[in-house]
Write a protein that holds these residues in place. Structure first.
Motif, PDB file in Angstrom:
ATOM      1  N   LEU A 640       0.800  -1.263   0.008  1.00 57.26           N
ATOM      2  CA  LEU A 640       0.022  -0.103   0.067  1.00 57.26           C
ATOM      3  C   LEU A 640       0.705   1.342   0.115  1.00 57.26           C
ATOM      4  N   ARG A 641       2.078   1.282   0.569  1.00 59.11           N
ATOM      5  CA  ARG A 641       2.730   2.427   0.824  1.00 59.11           C
ATOM      6  C   ARG A 641       3.207   3.146  -0.400  1.00 59.11           C
ATOM      7  N   PRO A 642       3.613   2.363  -1.444  1.00 61.20           N
ATOM      8  CA  PRO A 642       3.976   3.030  -2.660  1.00 61.20           C
ATOM      9  C   PRO A 642       2.570   3.302  -3.641  1.00 61.20           C
ATOM     10  N   THR A 643       1.518   2.547  -3.283  1.00 59.82           N
ATOM     11  CA  THR A 643       0.212   2.796  -3.948  1.00 59.82           C
ATOM     12  C   THR A 643      -0.499   3.973  -3.525  1.00 59.82           C
ATOM     13  N   LEU A 644      -0.572   4.090  -2.526  1.00 59.42           N
ATOM     14  CA  LEU A 644      -1.420   5.235  -1.757  1.00 59.42           C
ATOM     15  C   LEU A 644      -0.598   6.518  -1.897  1.00 59.42           C
ATOM     16  N   GLY A 645       0.693   6.848  -1.757  1.00 59.81           N
ATOM     17  CA  GLY A 645       1.172   7.974  -1.822  1.00 59.81           C
ATOM     18  C   GLY A 645       1.842   8.371  -0.551  1.00 59.81           C
ATOM     19  N   GLU A 646       2.748   9.186  -0.518  1.00 54.46           N
ATOM     20  CA  GLU A 646       3.473   9.795   0.775  1.00 54.46           C
ATOM     21  C   GLU A 646       2.531  10.753   1.425  1.00 54.46           C
ATOM     22  N   GLN A 649      -0.888   8.785   5.450  1.00 48.81           N
ATOM     23  CA  GLN A 649      -0.154   8.092   6.697  1.00 48.81           C
ATOM     24  C   GLN A 649      -0.801   6.848   6.925  1.00 48.81           C
ATOM     25  N   ILE A 650      -0.092   5.654   7.071  1.00 45.43           N
ATOM     26  CA  ILE A 650      -0.666   4.412   7.326  1.00 45.43           C
ATOM     27  C   ILE A 650      -0.274   3.821   8.550  1.00 45.43           C
ATOM     28  N   ASP A 651      -1.219   3.561   9.413  1.00 48.88           N
ATOM     29  CA  ASP A 651      -0.816   3.215  10.848  1.00 48.88           C
ATOM     30  C   ASP A 651      -1.516   1.786  11.194  1.00 48.88           C
ATOM     31  N   PRO A 652      -0.449   0.814  10.989  1.00 44.78           N
ATOM     32  CA  PRO A 652      -0.943  -0.554  11.463  1.00 44.78           C
ATOM     33  C   PRO A 652      -1.023  -0.814  12.988  1.00 44.78           C
ATOM     34  N   LEU A 653      -2.280  -1.102  13.649  1.00 49.87           N
ATOM     35  CA  LEU A 653      -2.730  -1.005  14.840  1.00 49.87           C
ATOM     36  C   LEU A 653      -2.965  -2.440  15.016  1.00 49.87           C
ATOM     37  N   LEU A 654      -1.942  -2.979  15.433  1.00 48.20           N
ATOM     38  CA  LEU A 654      -2.637  -4.841  15.470  1.00 48.20           C
ATOM     39  C   LEU A 654      -2.545  -5.359  16.852  1.00 48.20           C
ATOM     40  N   ALA A 655      -3.715  -6.104  17.317  1.00 47.40           N
ATOM     41  CA  ALA A 655      -3.574  -6.587  18.834  1.00 47.40           C
ATOM     42  C   ALA A 655      -2.629  -7.683  18.867  1.00 47.40           C
ATOM     43  N   GLU A 656      -1.971  -7.834  19.786  1.00 47.33           N
ATOM     44  CA  GLU A 656      -0.599  -8.597  19.969  1.00 47.33           C
ATOM     45  C   GLU A 656      -1.446 -10.135  19.951  1.00 47.33           C
TER      46      GLU A 656
END
Length: 925
Positions: A640-646, A649-656
């Motif tokens: 996603l990072r290159p696809t969506l552009g700078e 801001q992408i924040d992965p908030l993952l439950a451990e």
């Protein structure tokens, strides 16, 4: 003590005009005499020590008698003001005695107590300054009823005052004798000096202050009027004795003391006159009492004759007995009730109508009566002469002799057998109807002939949002939808003309303004002149029907698109299979090669289209397996990072502890990519994209609101953005195939429908939350992989549900969700108040007696959102606890900056245990 009793005392008896004029005349004469004496005040006269002794003795006796009379009135009225005034007169009596004993040449050449040259003059100043201070206290405390009352013992208060005065005089005498040399001189060679003027002025000012307080404290009592006369004479005394004269034993010295003696006499005189008047009143009262006694004896004999007639004619059994239980009286009603004649009963013990098992009860009641207790409405069993039991209600009172001694008991017995049975049947019927009324989930209304509510069932809170007391007394037309008024009136008129039962639909207006459709059955009762209605809420039923129709539509569209896609796939198979042969055949002709390539690309696009259609129709081939959703999302983020552009801001908030899910990983990746691309299009100027995971349990309450949901554990994947959001009118259409709000050529409208189909085909659940201008959150609830153990949090979640009894204000704009939440909260024991928006909530916050917790949605329609509502609420109720809820996840909300860090948020959906836990956390327990 009533007003008539208070008016016999001088301290509370209002002064008449005649008394005020008499007091004014005394002050006038005193003023004239004072004016005549002032020019000659310094004229020296012969020293007469016996004058001082006589004056001081007379003054002490007069003031002591006055104090005793004032203390006696205080003993009755308990007025703090009177206690102070009595203490003032006691103080002057003691001061006069001390002054006389220390006066030089009276009892000893230099006076007693080892007096010095300044002792008597300082005693004079303390004496003439102390009394005005206590009069000043009296004036400030007194009122129409005598002023504040003491709560304790009168004797203790008087004794305390005597001790206080004694101590005060003792201290003063010690200071002016033993500490004589520390005091500044006021007298030199028997003459006053300049220092005396300052001290005397202060003492004289105290008297003036006391006079002014009495003058301005209205209304005046008789005592107030003569106290003002006393203070005037007191001021003349000080002026002549210590201000305008020159030395001891001059004209001012003698005249001032004569004024002081007159001042002491005034109040004593009116108190003595008052006592003489009281004695005259007592004598008159005794004469009246003797006349009344003779009249009472005559009435008593007449009353006894009437009483005997009443007893014999009473329908209740009247029995008298002594304290040993021997019957002394037995009327005719007792003969009828118990079967024994008066001759058979009188002289026997009361045991003839009590069974052996109730004789202890009779003894206990006689003991209570012997202590002076009256027993009312005592229900018990007694025995008839023929042996059957009689159920009776007893009233037992003590019989007293002329001297007040209890010598027996009078008992009234009434047969309550039949009335008891009737009352029990009536109570049971009333209780059954009350329970039906209170527990009915349908709305029960009772109106009078004008259509005004007289009874409303508690279910009105759930159905219409109003408490019963908010509707009772109001006319029904205030709550009925305007378009349904005419039909409702027709139904009511029809009932009045004989139609007993009817079934019709009418829309009522909920407190939040929404229309609630109810189906009614009603009847009219002519005997009580009332309409009775039972209404059933059709809102949830119609919502379920609409949801079912939507599901049927989606299923029908799915079958249609699936069939078309299947047939289209067959056609594309032929096209893609033959285009390769055609391409090989025309390799020598570049123009035909280009055409063949164009056909091949079109076929490829058609294949992708059918793939999306099959996904929506839930007919695509899936390869589900156990996957770690956290790892999959981290891998997807790299794409996603290159696809969506700078600018995003992408924040992965993952439950451990996120559990593994049973899904097709490639399809899940595609779904997340689709959602991320939609989020990008909603944030053309940039923003934040949150990808979250968590373990979620969808409970029975949530499943009841979403019929397609199966109760159980799920892995939640949420994709949230801070974009423009989706208009409310479009939320129900976003999953429809080919529905898009993008411009032509910028989307097929199949992205979300493909995600919808994939989740449903995977036995999951999808929910979208969006607020226009705030962003969108799409939650995918994926089935948990089998054979997994619950996480520590999940294993503890369902247990230990703790409720409370606090008052909770629920603010939620969705009526269906609000009713569900209120039901859950009330099942935990809380009391609820509800509002559909911030404006309604503020009205409740400003008027409700008590609110312990504000439970509000974050995003709401209107001028205020949840955050602003909390800010306003805390200004009015700083101690109010708050808890937010939202369809967005907690991380997304805080991450988007809509709530401060640390603010409590309960993300939807939630189970009952989560609700209970967060409530206790918010309330601080």
């Amino acid at each position: 003590m009533d007003a008539d009793d208070r008016n016999i005392f001088l301290s509370t008896l209002p002064a008449t005009r005649r008394e005020r004029m008499a007091a004014l005349a005394v002050v006038g004469v005193s003023s004239v005499l004072f004016a005549c004496a002032v020019p000659f005040a310094g004229t020296p006269l012969t020293q007469i020590p016996a004058f001082v002794a006589s004056y001081q003795s007379a003054l002490a006796i007069i003031d002591l008698i006055t104090a005793i009379l004032l203390f006696s009135q205080f003993g009755i009225l308990r007025s703090q003001a009177l206690l102070l005034l009595g203490s003032g007169y006691l103080f002057t009596a003691a001061a006069a005695i001390a002054h006389a004993l220390s006066f030089p040449g009276l009892f000893a050449p230099n006076g007693l107590f080892n007096a010095g040259s300044q002792t008597t003059v300082w005693l004079y100043m303390v004496w003439h300054g102390g009394f005005p201070v206590l009069v000043l206290g009296y004036g400030l405390l007194k009122d129409r009823d005598g002023g504040p009352k003491i709560a304790g013992s009168v004797g203790s208060a008087i004794l305390g005052s005597i001790v206080a005065v004694g101590v005060a005089i003792s201290v003063v005498v010690w200071v002016v004798t033993s500490q004589h040399d520390l005091l500044p001189p006021l007298l030199s060679g028997g003459h006053y000096i300049s220092t005396t003027i300052g001290v005397v002025s202060a003492v004289w000012s105290l008297s003036l202050a006391a006079l002014l307080v009495l003058l301005f404290r209205r209304p005046y009592s008789v005592l107030d009027v003569w106290l003002m006369v006393v203070m005037c004479a007191w001021m003349f005394d000080i002026a002549l004795s210590a201000m305008v004269n020159v030395a001891r034993f001059d004209l001012g010295f003698y005249a001032g003391r004569i004024y002081g003696l007159c001042a002491a006499v005034f109040v004593l005189a009116v108190l003595l006159v008052d006592n003489v008047g009281l004695q005259a009143q007592i004598t008159h009262l005794f004469a009246i009492l003797r006349q009344r006694a003779a009249s009472d004896r005559h009435r008593h004999s007449e009353r006894e004759r009437l009483f005997s007639a009443v007893v014999e004619s009473s329908n209740d059994a009247i029995i008298t007995k002594n304290l040993d239980g021997v019957i002394t009286g037995w009327n005719r009603a007792a003969e009828r009730l118990f079967g024994f004649t008066a001759a058979e009963a009188v002289g026997n013990r009361i045991d003839i109508i009590t069974g052996p098992d109730r004789r202890g009860e009779v003894r206990q009641m006689l003991d209570r009566v012997a202590q002076g207790e009256a027993i009312e409405h005592y229900e018990t069993l007694r025995r008839h002469k023929d042996g059957r039991e009689v159920q009776v209600s007893l009233r037992i009172s003590p019989i007293r002799s002329a001297g007040g001694e209890i010598i027996g008991a009078s008992k009234t017995a009434r047969d309550i057998g039949e009335s008891k049975k009737t009352q029990q049947a009536l109570n049971q019927e009333i209780e059954e109807r009350r329970r039906i009324f209170e527990t009915s989930q349908d709305l029960i209304l009772v109106t009078d002939t004008a259509g005004r509510f007289v009874q409303v069932s508690p279910s009105s809170m759930t159905i219409l949002g109003y408490r019963p007391d908010e509707m009772i007394g109001h006319i029904a037309v205030e709550f009925i939808h305007p378009d349904d008024l005419d039909s409702t009136r027709q139904e009511m008129r029809a009932a009045r003309h004989g139609r007993q039962m009817r079934n019709f639909e009418t829309r009522y207006l909920h407190k939040d303004g929404q229309a609630v459709t109810l189906t009614w059955m009603g009847t009219w009762s002519e005997p009580v002149r009332r309409h009775f209605f039972v209404g059933r809420d059709l809102t949830e039923k119609r919502a379920a029907e609409a949801q079912f129709r939507q599901a049927q539509k989606m299923e029908a569209v799915g079958q249609l698109t699936g069939g078309i896609a299947h047939d289209f796939n067959n056609i594309l198979t032929v096209i893609t299979g033959t285009i390769g042969i055609l391409a090989d055949a025309v390799t020598g002709d570049p123009q035909l090669v280009a055409i063949a390539k164009m056909i091949d690309e079109a076929a490829e696009r058609g294949a992708n289209l059918t793939k999306h259609l099959l996904a929506f129709a839930r007919r695509q081939p899936l390869q589900p397996r156990e996957i770690d959703v956290n790892t999959l999302i981290l891998e997807t983020v790299k794409l996603l990072r290159p696809t969506l552009g700078e600018h995003i801001q992408i924040d992965p908030l993952l439950a451990e502890d996120a559990a593994t899910a049973l899904v097709d990983p490639s399809q899940l990746t595609t779904a997340i990519l689709n959602l991320a691309l939609n989020a990008r299009d909603a944030m053309p100027m940039g923003g934040k994209l949150a990808l979250e995971t968590n373990n979620v349990y969808l409970d029975e309450g949530y499943a009841a609101m979403h019929s397609e949901v199966t109760v159980g554990n799920y892995v939640m994947v949420a994709v949230s953005d801070t974009g423009s959001g989706i208009p409310a009118a479009n939320l129900d259409k976003v999953f429809d195939p080919f529905f898009t709000t993008k411009e032509v050529g910028k989307g097929t409208g199949l992205g979300l429908s493909m995600v919808f189909g994939f989740v449903k085909q995977s036995n999951g659940h999808i929910k979208i939350y969006s607020e226009e201008g705030h962003g969108t959150s799409v939650k995918l609830y994926l089935p948990r992989a089998t054979g997994l153990h619950a996480t520590a949090v999940e294993s503890l979640a369902p247990s230990g549900i703790e409720g409370g009894n606090e008052v909770v204000l629920v603010v939620e704009d969705d009526a269906l969700v609000r009713r569900y939440v209120i039901t859950q909260i009330e099942s935990l024991g809380y009391t609820t108040l509800e509002a559909s928006n911030a404006a309604e909530a503020m009205i409740i916050i400003n008027t409700a007696a008590s609110i312990d917790l504000l439970f509000t949605d974050v995003i709401m329609p209107g001028s205020m959102n949840g955050r602003q509502l909390v800010d306003q609420a805390l200004k009015r109720r700083p101690a109010l606890k708050t808890l937010f809820t939202s369809g967005y996840t907690e991380n997304a909300i805080v991450h988007h900056g809509r709530l401060d860090s640390g603010v409590l948020l309960l993300a939807k959906p939630y189970r009952k245990s989560d609700l209970a836990r967060m409530f206790r956390q918010a309330l601080g327990s």
